[in-house]
Design a protein around this motif. Structure first.
Motif, PDB file in Angstrom:
ATOM      1  N   ASN A 109      29.733 -34.052  -9.522  1.00 60.68           N
ATOM      2  CA  ASN A 109      28.691 -34.762 -10.491  1.00 60.68           C
ATOM      3  C   ASN A 109      28.506 -36.159 -10.128  1.00 60.68           C
ATOM      4  OD1 ASN A 109      28.609 -32.185 -12.069  1.00 60.68           O
ATOM      5  ND2 ASN A 109      30.287 -32.792 -13.481  1.00 60.68           N
ATOM      6  N   LEU A 110      29.699 -36.926  -9.556  1.00 66.04           N
ATOM      7  CA  LEU A 110      29.462 -38.284  -9.467  1.00 66.04           C
ATOM      8  C   LEU A 110      28.277 -38.369  -8.265  1.00 66.04           C
ATOM      9  CD1 LEU A 110      33.328 -39.443  -9.568  1.00 66.04           C
ATOM     10  CD2 LEU A 110      31.367 -39.609 -11.268  1.00 66.04           C
ATOM     11  N   MET A 111      28.434 -37.429  -7.223  1.00 63.76           N
ATOM     12  CA  MET A 111      27.596 -37.747  -6.202  1.00 63.76           C
ATOM     13  C   MET A 111      26.235 -37.056  -6.590  1.00 63.76           C
ATOM     14  SD  MET A 111      29.457 -38.331  -3.236  1.00 63.76           S
ATOM     15  CE  MET A 111      30.051 -39.590  -4.657  1.00 63.76           C
ATOM     16  N   SER A 112      25.948 -36.358  -7.496  1.00 65.97           N
ATOM     17  CA  SER A 112      24.717 -36.047  -8.101  1.00 65.97           C
ATOM     18  C   SER A 112      24.097 -37.173  -8.733  1.00 65.97           C
ATOM     19  CB  SER A 112      24.651 -34.812  -9.069  1.00 65.97           C
ATOM     20  OG  SER A 112      25.283 -33.656  -8.464  1.00 65.97           O
ATOM     21  N   GLU A 113      24.951 -37.854  -9.620  1.00 74.19           N
ATOM     22  CA  GLU A 113      24.314 -38.971 -10.379  1.00 74.19           C
ATOM     23  C   GLU A 113      24.029 -40.169  -9.378  1.00 74.19           C
ATOM     24  OE1 GLU A 113      27.730 -40.274 -12.844  1.00 74.19           O
ATOM     25  OE2 GLU A 113      27.209 -38.440 -14.418  1.00 74.19           O
ATOM     26  N   ALA A 114      24.705 -40.143  -8.034  1.00 78.43           N
ATOM     27  CA  ALA A 114      24.409 -40.998  -7.184  1.00 78.43           C
ATOM     28  C   ALA A 114      23.151 -40.749  -6.229  1.00 78.43           C
ATOM     29  CB  ALA A 114      25.399 -41.679  -6.357  1.00 78.43           C
ATOM     30  N   ASN A 115      22.731 -39.602  -6.609  1.00 80.03           N
ATOM     31  CA  ASN A 115      21.502 -39.024  -5.847  1.00 80.03           C
ATOM     32  C   ASN A 115      21.879 -38.641  -4.363  1.00 80.03           C
ATOM     33  OD1 ASN A 115      19.052 -37.983  -5.660  1.00 80.03           O
ATOM     34  ND2 ASN A 115      18.072 -39.831  -4.743  1.00 80.03           N
ATOM     35  N   GLN A 116      22.971 -38.402  -4.181  1.00 79.86           N
ATOM     36  CA  GLN A 116      23.633 -37.983  -2.692  1.00 79.86           C
ATOM     37  C   GLN A 116      23.815 -36.263  -2.971  1.00 79.86           C
ATOM     38  OE1 GLN A 116      27.037 -40.123  -1.579  1.00 79.86           O
ATOM     39  NE2 GLN A 116      26.300 -42.059  -2.222  1.00 79.86           N
ATOM     40  N   LEU A 117      22.614 -35.837  -3.004  1.00 79.62           N
ATOM     41  CA  LEU A 117      22.615 -34.308  -3.181  1.00 79.62           C
ATOM     42  C   LEU A 117      23.279 -33.436  -2.448  1.00 79.62           C
ATOM     43  CD1 LEU A 117      19.028 -34.239  -4.626  1.00 79.62           C
ATOM     44  CD2 LEU A 117      21.123 -34.434  -6.027  1.00 79.62           C
ATOM     45  N   GLU A 118      23.326 -33.886  -0.894  1.00 77.25           N
ATOM     46  CA  GLU A 118      23.985 -32.925   0.092  1.00 77.25           C
ATOM     47  C   GLU A 118      25.498 -32.872  -0.092  1.00 77.25           C
ATOM     48  OE1 GLU A 118      24.340 -32.590   5.041  1.00 77.25           O
ATOM     49  OE2 GLU A 118      22.998 -34.316   4.177  1.00 77.25           O
ATOM     50  N   MET A 119      26.175 -34.185  -0.364  1.00 79.29           N
ATOM     51  CA  MET A 119      27.398 -34.493  -0.579  1.00 79.29           C
ATOM     52  C   MET A 119      27.848 -33.660  -1.857  1.00 79.29           C
ATOM     53  SD  MET A 119      28.987 -36.039   1.862  1.00 79.29           S
ATOM     54  CE  MET A 119      30.292 -36.378   0.677  1.00 79.29           C
ATOM     55  N   ALA A 120      26.990 -33.615  -3.158  1.00 82.67           N
ATOM     56  CA  ALA A 120      27.214 -32.908  -4.176  1.00 82.67           C
ATOM     57  C   ALA A 120      27.218 -31.528  -3.943  1.00 82.67           C
ATOM     58  CB  ALA A 120      26.037 -33.328  -5.200  1.00 82.67           C
ATOM     59  N   ALA A 121      26.371 -31.089  -3.099  1.00 78.93           N
ATOM     60  CA  ALA A 121      26.382 -29.477  -2.961  1.00 78.93           C
ATOM     61  C   ALA A 121      27.554 -29.076  -2.191  1.00 78.93           C
ATOM     62  CB  ALA A 121      25.189 -29.144  -2.156  1.00 78.93           C
ATOM     63  N   GLN A 122      27.899 -29.909  -1.294  1.00 73.61           N
ATOM     64  CA  GLN A 122      29.462 -29.596  -0.706  1.00 73.61           C
ATOM     65  C   GLN A 122      30.714 -29.358  -1.320  1.00 73.61           C
ATOM     66  OE1 GLN A 122      29.812 -32.288   2.430  1.00 73.61           O
ATOM     67  NE2 GLN A 122      28.116 -31.920   3.609  1.00 73.61           N
ATOM     68  N   TYR A 123      30.505 -30.515  -2.609  1.00 77.45           N
ATOM     69  CA  TYR A 123      31.931 -30.300  -3.547  1.00 77.45           C
ATOM     70  C   TYR A 123      31.700 -29.465  -4.413  1.00 77.45           C
ATOM     71  CZ  TYR A 123      33.850 -34.603  -1.632  1.00 77.45           C
ATOM     72  OH  TYR A 123      34.674 -35.630  -1.041  1.00 77.45           O
ATOM     73  N   TYR A 124      30.468 -29.217  -4.896  1.00 78.86           N
ATOM     74  CA  TYR A 124      30.348 -27.836  -5.798  1.00 78.86           C
ATOM     75  C   TYR A 124      30.574 -26.500  -5.086  1.00 78.86           C
ATOM     76  CZ  TYR A 124      27.604 -30.901  -8.951  1.00 78.86           C
ATOM     77  OH  TYR A 124      27.321 -32.028  -9.936  1.00 78.86           O
TER      78      TYR A 124
END
Length: 231
Positions: A95-110
């Motif tokens: 969620n924190l990565m998504s809020e920072a618009n770091q979508l690739e990192m966000a997808a990895q954590y999800y």
């Protein structure tokens, strides 16, 4: 829309330190700064308590202190062997990565959260959303790049067309001269002559011709004949 989980609070047992219980109360009131400070004090007394680090991460995330929150979540993950608890931390980091618009990192954590808890519908929803938004951003970047290339090519074509239609414009412009920049004697020659000036010049020329004729007659009279002897 992303489904957030940073509000989740892993409550401590009844025999937890008083600072930890006070920290929970402050968090529930929305006083995240006080909660974070109390969780830090509790960690000093019980540094291996994984849940204290998780709750600290939640408080810091609420305060917008992303880097510190990530450190707290990672510390929590290192202290627990429970896959579902690790899944919660990975989900919150996503969620924190998504809020920072770091979508690739966000997808990895999800995705990591789903590995530890395949039944987490929120993690699945956010993972699919992050992938979809990442694809949309890539498509938009490709379109913008194509448009920039088209604009550059159109500009080059317009410049070439102008040169083809007016090949001598630059040369003619260089050859043109401002009349005000011409030398003074050239300006005087190009100035129109008045009638009085023309008559004066003509009279001077006629006077000069009369003088030349007179000189020639005089020279002819003084020239000796061929029969005279030169003593």
């Amino acid at each position: 829309m992303y489904r957030l989980l940073t509000v989740l609070l892993i409550f401590l047992l009844a025999f937890a330190p008083s600072d930890a219980r006070k920290a929970n109360d402050a968090y529930e009131r929305g006083d995240y700064s006080t909660a974070a400070e109390l969780y830090r004090q509790a960690i000093l007394s019980d540094p291996d308590n994984a849940r204290l680090h998780f709750n600290l991460g939640n408080s810091l995330a609420r305060m917008g202190q992303t880097e510190e929150a990530l450190q707290a979540y990672e510390q929590f993950k290192s202290l627990t062997d429970n896959p579902r608890e690790k899944s919660l931390a990975d989900y919150n980091i996503g969620n924190l990565m998504s809020e920072a618009n770091q979508l690739e990192m966000a997808a990895q954590y999800y995705r990591e959260a789903l590995r530890n808890n395949p039944d987490d519908e929120d993690a699945k929803h956010n993972y699919e959303l992050a992938i979809r938004e990442q694809q949309q951003q890539q498509q938009q970047q490709d379109q913008d790049q194509d448009q920039d290339q088209q604009d550059d090519q159109q500009q080059q074509d317009d410049q070439q067309q102008d040169q083809d239609q007016n090949p001598g414009d630059d040369q003619q412009q260089d050859q043109q001269q401002d009349p005000g920049d011409a030398p003074e004697d050239q300006q005087e020659q190009e100035a129109p002559m008045s009638l009085e000036e023309a008559e004066s010049i003509l009279e001077a020329l006629e006077q000069r011709e009369r003088e030349l004729l007179r000189d020639r007659k005089k020279d002819a009279q003084e020239e000796p004949s061929d029969d005279e002897k030169d003593w």
